[in-house]
Design a protein around this motif. Structure first.
Motif, PDB file in Angstrom:
ATOM      1  N   ASN A 202      -4.230   0.448  -2.155  1.00 36.95           N
ATOM      2  CA  ASN A 202      -4.017  -0.857  -1.535  1.00 36.95           C
ATOM      3  C   ASN A 202      -3.920  -1.940  -2.606  1.00 36.95           C
ATOM      4  O   ASN A 202      -4.311  -1.718  -3.755  1.00 36.95           O
ATOM      5  CB  ASN A 202      -5.161  -1.182  -0.577  1.00 36.95           C
ATOM      6  N   SER A 203      -3.428  -3.085  -2.211  1.00 33.96           N
ATOM      7  CA  SER A 203      -3.312  -4.231  -3.124  1.00 33.96           C
ATOM      8  C   SER A 203      -2.655  -3.817  -4.441  1.00 33.96           C
ATOM      9  O   SER A 203      -3.149  -4.154  -5.526  1.00 33.96           O
ATOM     10  CB  SER A 203      -4.693  -4.845  -3.391  1.00 33.96           C
TER      11      SER A 203
ATOM     12  N   ARG B 233       0.057   5.757   0.297  1.00 33.78           N
ATOM     13  CA  ARG B 233      -0.914   6.841   0.386  1.00 33.78           C
ATOM     14  C   ARG B 233      -0.286   8.094  -0.212  1.00 33.78           C
ATOM     15  O   ARG B 233       0.720   8.595   0.294  1.00 33.78           O
ATOM     16  CB  ARG B 233      -1.290   7.111   1.839  1.00 33.78           C
TER      17      ARG B 233
ATOM     18  N   SER C 179       0.824  -1.201   0.000  1.00 35.80           N
ATOM     19  CA  SER C 179       0.000   0.000   0.000  1.00 35.80           C
ATOM     20  C   SER C 179       0.863   1.257   0.000  1.00 35.80           C
ATOM     21  O   SER C 179       2.001   1.246   0.489  1.00 35.80           O
ATOM     22  CB  SER C 179      -0.895   0.022   1.251  1.00 35.80           C
TER      23      SER C 179
ATOM     24  N   ARG D  88      -9.719  -1.020  -4.818  1.00 37.44           N
ATOM     25  CA  ARG D  88      -8.348  -1.028  -4.292  1.00 37.44           C
ATOM     26  C   ARG D  88      -7.887   0.366  -3.873  1.00 37.44           C
ATOM     27  O   ARG D  88      -7.114   0.518  -2.935  1.00 37.44           O
ATOM     28  CB  ARG D  88      -7.377  -1.582  -5.334  1.00 37.44           C
TER      29      ARG D  88
ATOM     30  N   GLN E 164      -5.454   6.737  -1.298  1.00 33.90           N
ATOM     31  CA  GLN E 164      -5.001   5.535  -0.609  1.00 33.90           C
ATOM     32  C   GLN E 164      -5.009   4.386  -1.605  1.00 33.90           C
ATOM     33  O   GLN E 164      -6.054   4.088  -2.191  1.00 33.90           O
ATOM     34  CB  GLN E 164      -5.921   5.216   0.570  1.00 33.90           C
TER      35      GLN E 164
END
Length: 127
Positions: A84-85, A19, A17, A67, A82
């Motif tokens: 993720n994955s 951000r 991840s 995601r 953000q």
């Protein structure tokens, strides 16, 4: 003058991840819809996510839906992404963009619809 400054990019392993942040100055931030775009080497800049002025609604490209999450803090003049994955296909330079809007009813999905751009931040995902 208007400035958009992205930060938070880097090198991450697949599945990880990151951000991203985009700090805005020189504009009335709450009057601007914000977008995130990305551009990989040899490819055109593509839409990633959009968020309305209030932050109450978001829209995503199919490739990142589920995601990535866009959000904003109008008190801090900052928009976030953000991620993720993460996948190797997410590798690109990520840009934030601002579009002045009087009303919140339209989604801006094309790069040429935006008024201001940041300098970009590199995201590299390795497998």
């Amino acid at each position: 003058q208007v400035q958009l400054v992205e930060s938070g990019g880097g090198l991450v392993q697949a599945g990880g991840s990151l951000r991203l942040s985009c700090a805005a100055s020189g504009l009335t931030f709450s009057s601007y819809a914000m977008g995130w775009f990305r551009q990989a080497p040899g490819k055109e800049r593509e839409f990633v996510a959009a968020i309305r002025r209030s932050g109450g609604s978001t829209y995503y490209a199919d490739s990142v839906k589920g995601r990535f999450t866009a959000s904003r803090d109008n008190a801090k003049n900052t928009v976030y992404l953000q991620m993720n994955s993460l996948k190797p296909d997410d590798t690109a330079v990520y840009y934030c963009a601002a579009r002045f809007t009087r009303y919140g009813g339209t989604w801006y999905l094309r790069a040429n619809e935006y008024d201001y751009w940041g300098q970009g931040t590199q995201v590299t995902v390795v497998s």
